[in-house]
Design a protein around this motif. Structure first.
Motif, PDB file in Angstrom:
ATOM      1  N   ARG A 125      29.206 -18.538   7.182  1.00 34.56           N
ATOM      2  CA  ARG A 125      30.243 -17.777   6.490  1.00 34.56           C
ATOM      3  C   ARG A 125      31.143 -17.042   7.480  1.00 34.56           C
ATOM      4  O   ARG A 125      30.725 -16.726   8.590  1.00 34.56           O
ATOM      5  CB  ARG A 125      29.608 -16.735   5.562  1.00 34.56           C
ATOM      6  CG  ARG A 125      28.708 -17.300   4.485  1.00 34.56           C
ATOM      7  CD  ARG A 125      28.301 -16.183   3.558  1.00 34.56           C
ATOM      8  NE  ARG A 125      27.421 -16.630   2.504  1.00 34.56           N
ATOM      9  CZ  ARG A 125      27.214 -15.965   1.370  1.00 34.56           C
ATOM     10  NH1 ARG A 125      27.806 -14.803   1.182  1.00 34.56           N
ATOM     11  NH2 ARG A 125      26.402 -16.436   0.449  1.00 34.56           N
ATOM     12  N   THR A 126      32.363 -16.772   7.021  1.00 32.97           N
ATOM     13  CA  THR A 126      33.260 -15.933   7.798  1.00 32.97           C
ATOM     14  C   THR A 126      32.936 -14.484   7.492  1.00 32.97           C
ATOM     15  O   THR A 126      33.024 -14.051   6.342  1.00 32.97           O
ATOM     16  CB  THR A 126      34.729 -16.209   7.440  1.00 32.97           C
ATOM     17  OG1 THR A 126      35.030 -17.579   7.706  1.00 32.97           O
ATOM     18  CG2 THR A 126      35.656 -15.305   8.239  1.00 32.97           C
ATOM     19  N   GLN A 127      32.539 -13.750   8.510  1.00 34.14           N
ATOM     20  CA  GLN A 127      32.141 -12.366   8.327  1.00 34.14           C
ATOM     21  C   GLN A 127      33.285 -11.402   8.641  1.00 34.14           C
ATOM     22  O   GLN A 127      34.172 -11.700   9.424  1.00 34.14           O
ATOM     23  CB  GLN A 127      30.972 -12.014   9.244  1.00 34.14           C
ATOM     24  CG  GLN A 127      29.651 -12.644   8.875  1.00 34.14           C
ATOM     25  CD  GLN A 127      28.527 -12.101   9.744  1.00 34.14           C
ATOM     26  OE1 GLN A 127      28.756 -11.657  10.862  1.00 34.14           O
ATOM     27  NE2 GLN A 127      27.303 -12.145   9.237  1.00 34.14           N
ATOM     28  N   LYS A 152      31.522 -18.587   1.019  1.00 37.93           N
ATOM     29  CA  LYS A 152      32.497 -18.786   2.093  1.00 37.93           C
ATOM     30  C   LYS A 152      32.636 -17.572   3.004  1.00 37.93           C
ATOM     31  O   LYS A 152      32.914 -17.698   4.193  1.00 37.93           O
ATOM     32  CB  LYS A 152      33.852 -19.144   1.489  1.00 37.93           C
ATOM     33  CG  LYS A 152      34.880 -19.613   2.508  1.00 37.93           C
ATOM     34  CD  LYS A 152      36.145 -20.103   1.816  1.00 37.93           C
ATOM     35  CE  LYS A 152      37.153 -20.627   2.841  1.00 37.93           C
ATOM     36  NZ  LYS A 152      38.406 -21.105   2.181  1.00 37.93           N
ATOM     37  N   TYR A 153      32.451 -16.377   2.424  1.00 35.47           N
ATOM     38  CA  TYR A 153      32.677 -15.149   3.181  1.00 35.47           C
ATOM     39  C   TYR A 153      31.460 -14.237   3.102  1.00 35.47           C
ATOM     40  O   TYR A 153      30.654 -14.329   2.168  1.00 35.47           O
ATOM     41  CB  TYR A 153      33.897 -14.394   2.635  1.00 35.47           C
ATOM     42  CG  TYR A 153      35.121 -15.245   2.483  1.00 35.47           C
ATOM     43  CD1 TYR A 153      35.793 -15.725   3.600  1.00 35.47           C
ATOM     44  CD2 TYR A 153      35.616 -15.575   1.221  1.00 35.47           C
ATOM     45  CE1 TYR A 153      36.937 -16.515   3.465  1.00 35.47           C
ATOM     46  CE2 TYR A 153      36.747 -16.362   1.069  1.00 35.47           C
ATOM     47  CZ  TYR A 153      37.402 -16.830   2.195  1.00 35.47           C
ATOM     48  OH  TYR A 153      38.520 -17.615   2.061  1.00 35.47           O
ATOM     49  N   GLU A 207      40.975 -15.098  10.285  1.00 33.60           N
ATOM     50  CA  GLU A 207      39.779 -15.446   9.502  1.00 33.60           C
ATOM     51  C   GLU A 207      39.156 -14.200   8.871  1.00 33.60           C
ATOM     52  O   GLU A 207      38.727 -14.233   7.701  1.00 33.60           O
ATOM     53  CB  GLU A 207      38.761 -16.150  10.398  1.00 33.60           C
ATOM     54  CG  GLU A 207      39.172 -17.530  10.878  1.00 33.60           C
ATOM     55  CD  GLU A 207      40.198 -17.483  12.007  1.00 33.60           C
ATOM     56  OE1 GLU A 207      40.843 -18.514  12.267  1.00 33.60           O
ATOM     57  OE2 GLU A 207      40.366 -16.390  12.624  1.00 33.60           O
ATOM     58  N   GLU A 208      39.099 -13.125   9.633  1.00 32.53           N
ATOM     59  CA  GLU A 208      38.544 -11.879   9.089  1.00 32.53           C
ATOM     60  C   GLU A 208      39.417 -11.342   7.963  1.00 32.53           C
ATOM     61  O   GLU A 208      38.914 -10.837   6.948  1.00 32.53           O
ATOM     62  CB  GLU A 208      38.402 -10.844  10.203  1.00 32.53           C
ATOM     63  CG  GLU A 208      37.265 -11.146  11.164  1.00 32.53           C
ATOM     64  CD  GLU A 208      37.293 -10.237  12.389  1.00 32.53           C
ATOM     65  OE1 GLU A 208      36.317  -9.501  12.589  1.00 32.53           O
ATOM     66  OE2 GLU A 208      38.302 -10.281  13.131  1.00 32.53           O
ATOM     67  N   ALA A 243      38.766 -13.284   4.801  1.00 33.37           N
ATOM     68  CA  ALA A 243      37.530 -12.832   4.156  1.00 33.37           C
ATOM     69  C   ALA A 243      37.722 -11.474   3.498  1.00 33.37           C
ATOM     70  O   ALA A 243      37.258 -11.240   2.367  1.00 33.37           O
ATOM     71  CB  ALA A 243      36.408 -12.769   5.190  1.00 33.37           C
TER      72      ALA A 243
END
Length: 445
Positions: free
Chosen positions: A25-27, A55-56, A319-320, A323
């Protein structure tokens, strides 16, 4: 080891513990200030978000209080180790607006596909967090306002079934309660949000020049020159006459405990404590909440919002932010956000959509909830005015501390009320001048 390095170590531990999930997952990091049961509610909401999709992942970290959340975030930003989203309380609004470290909420929502109806926020909430042009730079999250908690059985002893509407009526009621054998009619402490800020807003009184600071960094406090002085003198008179008692943790119990266990017949506090009173009240206690009394009946202005909003920090990856956008959609939505917070705390919905959803589901008809809608009535009691919009003073946390310390000195007999408030004003204005010097040449957004 510095405070920040200690915190960084704690974050590293969380990251290691996440293990395989970090690869899937994108954190992003979310720091919050609420503690205790309220902090648990925030953490649970994070867990619910994480479970809602694959996903996140929101890595949510309690900071041990609102002050700590603000200071830790500032230190982390300087070290380029800051969170993507942080919960900042109302008093920290101006600091973050001038920080140069935030990604304005209205811009973030537009650029990351969050469909926000900014006009749906209650004006008393939106105006506190908005810029001078009405732009929202943070997402209102947990909101409250001040109410009067009153014991209906005690008031019945003096033949009344309605809460007092004015402070003069309240004073007469306290006298009558004492004569009826009620040992403590009113519990109070030195809290400035309740005693100064709410009182001033609801009665159309300035706390500072330049519309309480919204007009610029050159504002000066004036609370020592308004009816607030006489209001505090009345509190002192009630205490001396035995009608009221100071109740703090330092003298045995706090306001809510003193009210909930029946020791005192009334108190003023946040609507967020409604659930606490309900869960800890003395058996059979018959109580309710009402809007705070005002100086003159028929001249009521809206109360101020309390609580916190969510700020997006600058300098994170795409990306962050992707999320974080998914998370903010979740926690600001009427069903997964506002409804969840209202059902699990004493906080109120922040938009008309959230309020109408709760009403349609019979939320306010439930016995254990009855009365919480009074907070909405108080926040919307009038159109927002320049003096009921909010308070935008630099380093306001320190100003609150100065006023609180001087009120304590006055109520414990070390100073008279006027001297105490004059001293608080002098030091508050020194704080403002230092803040203005720090941000010289800057304009408030």
């Amino acid at each position: 080891m510095t405070r920040f390095s200690l915190f960084a170590a704690a974050v590293s531990t969380v990251a290691i513990a996440s293990g395989a999930q970090a690869q899937e997952r994108t954190q992003f990091q979310y720091w919050y200030g609420l503690t205790g049961q309220l902090g648990e509610v925030v953490q649970k909401q994070c867990d619910l978000f994480n479970a809602s999709q694959d996903k996140y992942e929101a890595v949510c970290s309690g900071q041990g209080g609102y002050d700590a959340a603000e200071q830790n975030t500032i230190a982390a930003y300087r070290a380029e180790q800051h969170p993507t989203v942080v919960q900042i309380y109302d008093a920290g609004t101006v600091n973050f607006m001038l920080s140069g470290a935030i990604y304005p909420a209205n811009k973030f929502a537009e650029e990351h596909g969050i469909d926000v109806d900014w006009d749906a926020y209650f004006p008393g909430i939106a105006n506190y967090y908005a810029t001078s042009t009405g732009d929202m730079w943070s997402f209102p999250y947990n909101s409250s306002t001040a109410v009067l908690y009153w014991n209906k059985d005690e008031w019945a002893k003096i033949g009344k079934d309605k809460a007092p509407a004015t402070w003069a009526e309240f004073a007469a009621d306290l006298k009558a309660l004492k004569e009826a054998g009620v040992e403590c009619g009113f519990a109070f402490d030195f809290d400035t949000w309740m005693n100064l800020e709410q009182f001033s807003a609801m009665n159309g009184l300035p706390i500072a020049t330049l519309d309480n600071g919204y007009g610029g960094l050159g504002a000066e406090v004036v609370f020592h020159q308004t009816a607030f002085v006489d209001h505090m003198k009345n509190f002192k008179d009630w205490m001396d006459a035995g009608y009221a008692k100071i109740q703090t943790s330092q003298v045995g119990k706090n306001l809510i405990q003193a009210f909930a266990d029946g020791s005192c017949a009334s108190t003023t506090s946040s609507i967020a404590n409604h659930g606490v009173v309900k869960s800890t009240q003395a058996e059979g206690m018959n109580w309710d909440v009402a809007m705070l009394p005002v100086l003159e009946e028929g001249k009521r202005t809206n109360s101020l919002v309390g609580g916190a909003s969510l700020w997006v920090m600058d300098g994170k990856s795409d990306e962050e932010y992707e999320a974080a956008a998914a998370f903010l959609k979740y926690v600001t939505a009427a069903d997964t956000g506002e409804k969840y917070i209202a059902e699990n705390t004493g906080y109120i919905p922040v938009t008309t959509d959230g309020f109408e959803l709760l009403k349609s589901e019979g939320f306010y008809d439930r016995e254990e909830i009855a009365g919480r809608e009074v907070a909405i009535e108080s926040l919307t009691a009038s159109d927002v005015t320049p003096l009921s919009r909010g308070i935008r003073l630099g380093n306001f946390t320190s100003i609150r501390a100065e006023v609180r310390a001087e009120l304590e000195a006055a109520f414990t007999g070390q100073k008279d009320i006027e001297t105490a408030l004059n001293d608080a004003a002098d030091r508050s204005n020194q704080i403002l001048r230092r803040y203005e010097q720090t941000y010289r040449g800057a304009d408030l957004p």
